[in-house]
Design a protein around this motif. Structure first.
Motif, mmCIF file in Angstrom:
data_model
loop_
_atom_site.group_PDB
_atom_site.id
_atom_site.type_symbol
_atom_site.label_atom_id
_atom_site.label_comp_id
_atom_site.label_asym_id
_atom_site.label_seq_id
_atom_site.Cartn_x
_atom_site.Cartn_y
_atom_site.Cartn_z
ATOM 1 N N UNK A 47 0.834 -1.213 0.000
ATOM 2 C CA UNK A 47 0.000 0.000 0.000
ATOM 3 C C UNK A 47 0.863 1.255 0.000
ATOM 4 N N UNK A 48 1.959 1.222 0.731
ATOM 5 C CA UNK A 48 2.869 2.359 0.742
ATOM 6 C C UNK A 48 3.434 2.611 -0.651
ATOM 7 N N UNK A 49 3.874 1.548 -1.308
ATOM 8 C CA UNK A 49 4.435 1.688 -2.652
ATOM 9 C C UNK A 49 3.399 2.216 -3.636
ATOM 10 N N UNK A 50 2.176 1.774 -3.511
ATOM 11 C CA UNK A 50 1.112 2.263 -4.380
ATOM 12 C C UNK A 50 0.894 3.762 -4.177
ATOM 13 N N UNK A 51 0.857 4.190 -2.924
ATOM 14 C CA UNK A 51 0.676 5.610 -2.632
ATOM 15 C C UNK A 51 1.892 6.405 -3.088
ATOM 16 N N UNK A 52 3.077 5.869 -2.914
ATOM 17 C CA UNK A 52 4.284 6.572 -3.346
ATOM 18 C C UNK A 52 4.292 6.789 -4.860
ATOM 19 N N UNK A 53 3.743 5.839 -5.610
ATOM 20 C CA UNK A 53 3.642 6.033 -7.064
ATOM 21 C C UNK A 53 2.763 7.232 -7.381
ATOM 22 N N UNK A 54 1.644 7.353 -6.679
ATOM 23 C CA UNK A 54 0.742 8.494 -6.839
ATOM 24 C C UNK A 54 1.458 9.791 -6.457
ATOM 25 N N UNK A 55 2.153 9.798 -5.319
ATOM 26 C CA UNK A 55 2.854 10.986 -4.859
ATOM 27 C C UNK A 55 3.981 11.362 -5.811
ATOM 28 N N UNK A 56 4.702 10.371 -6.306
ATOM 29 C CA UNK A 56 5.809 10.604 -7.248
ATOM 30 C C UNK A 56 5.303 11.295 -8.512
ATOM 31 N N UNK A 57 4.216 10.802 -9.055
ATOM 32 C CA UNK A 57 3.643 11.389 -10.268
ATOM 33 C C UNK A 57 3.245 12.840 -10.018
ATOM 34 N N UNK A 58 2.619 13.092 -8.894
ATOM 35 C CA UNK A 58 2.165 14.447 -8.590
ATOM 36 C C UNK A 58 3.330 15.395 -8.307
ATOM 37 N N UNK A 59 4.321 14.952 -7.558
ATOM 38 C CA UNK A 59 5.452 15.812 -7.210
ATOM 39 C C UNK A 59 6.281 16.146 -8.448
ATOM 40 N N UNK A 60 6.311 15.266 -9.420
ATOM 41 C CA UNK A 60 7.111 15.486 -10.617
ATOM 42 C C UNK A 60 6.334 16.131 -11.754
ATOM 43 N N UNK A 61 5.117 16.529 -11.493
ATOM 44 C CA UNK A 61 4.332 17.182 -12.525
ATOM 45 C C UNK A 61 3.581 18.353 -11.946
ATOM 46 N N UNK A 62 2.732 18.927 -12.736
ATOM 47 C CA UNK A 62 2.001 20.105 -12.257
ATOM 48 C C UNK A 62 0.749 19.775 -11.447
ATOM 49 N N UNK A 63 0.549 18.510 -11.132
ATOM 50 C CA UNK A 63 -0.678 18.100 -10.451
ATOM 51 C C UNK A 63 -0.763 18.680 -9.042
ATOM 52 N N UNK A 65 -2.019 18.322 -5.125
ATOM 53 C CA UNK A 65 -2.198 17.272 -4.123
ATOM 54 C C UNK A 65 -2.992 17.831 -2.955
ATOM 55 N N UNK A 66 -3.797 16.983 -2.321
ATOM 56 C CA UNK A 66 -4.409 17.405 -1.065
ATOM 57 C C UNK A 66 -3.318 17.685 -0.031
ATOM 58 N N UNK A 67 -3.593 18.565 0.893
ATOM 59 C CA UNK A 67 -2.618 18.919 1.925
ATOM 60 C C UNK A 67 -2.129 17.677 2.670
ATOM 61 N N UNK A 68 -3.019 16.736 2.962
ATOM 62 C CA UNK A 68 -2.600 15.510 3.651
ATOM 63 C C UNK A 68 -1.611 14.698 2.815
ATOM 64 N N UNK A 69 -1.739 14.738 1.505
ATOM 65 C CA UNK A 69 -0.788 14.033 0.640
ATOM 66 C C UNK A 69 0.578 14.718 0.682
ATOM 67 N N UNK A 70 0.593 16.058 0.704
ATOM 68 C CA UNK A 70 1.870 16.761 0.857
ATOM 69 C C UNK A 70 2.533 16.366 2.176
#
Length: 118
Positions: A47-63, A65-70
């Motif tokens: 589950x951590x790896x799955x969430x990290x993939x989501x976070x990685x995509x967002x941090x490396x693009x203009x997407x 993120x919810x404050x909790x994700x930051x």
């Protein structure tokens, strides 16, 4: 809940560099295991790896993120930069920042996130 881009949070180039390295390093010299996942509030490394993939995509693009994700980006960066079984010993060579500089950058981002939670 606020959803914000790095630009809206006012993140600096150095802060973004550390956050990108922090999330990305989980696919570098660090590997998430169940103890890392538990420390970050996940029920499993998968589950951590799955969430990290989501976070990685967002941090490396203009997407945005919810404050909790930051907050999860900061927590995973803090863990990977300090845990000797993750990237801790290699962190300065990976990022160009020592642990004190990293902690200062993360604290700066964390303060901005906290301001948006209120």
């Amino acid at each position: 809940m606020d959803v914000m881009t790095a630009g809206q949070l006012g993140l600096t180039k150095d802060e973004m560099h550390v956050l990108k390295a922090g999330v990305g390093e989980w696919w570098g010299s660090a590997r998430a295991d169940d103890s890392h996942a538990s420390a970050l509030g996940y029920s499993s490394a998968a589950l951590m790896e799955s969430d990290l993939e989501y976070l990685w995509t967002a941090v490396n693009g203009p997407a945005a993120l919810p404050i909790d994700a930051w907050a999860r980006v900061i927590a995973s960066t803090r863990l990977v930069s300090t845990d000797r079984n993750a990237s801790g010993e290699d962190w300065p060579s990976v990022t160009g920042f020592d642990q004190i500089e990293t902690d200062e950058l993360l604290a700066s981002v964390e303060a901005r996130i906290q301001a948006h939670r209120q």
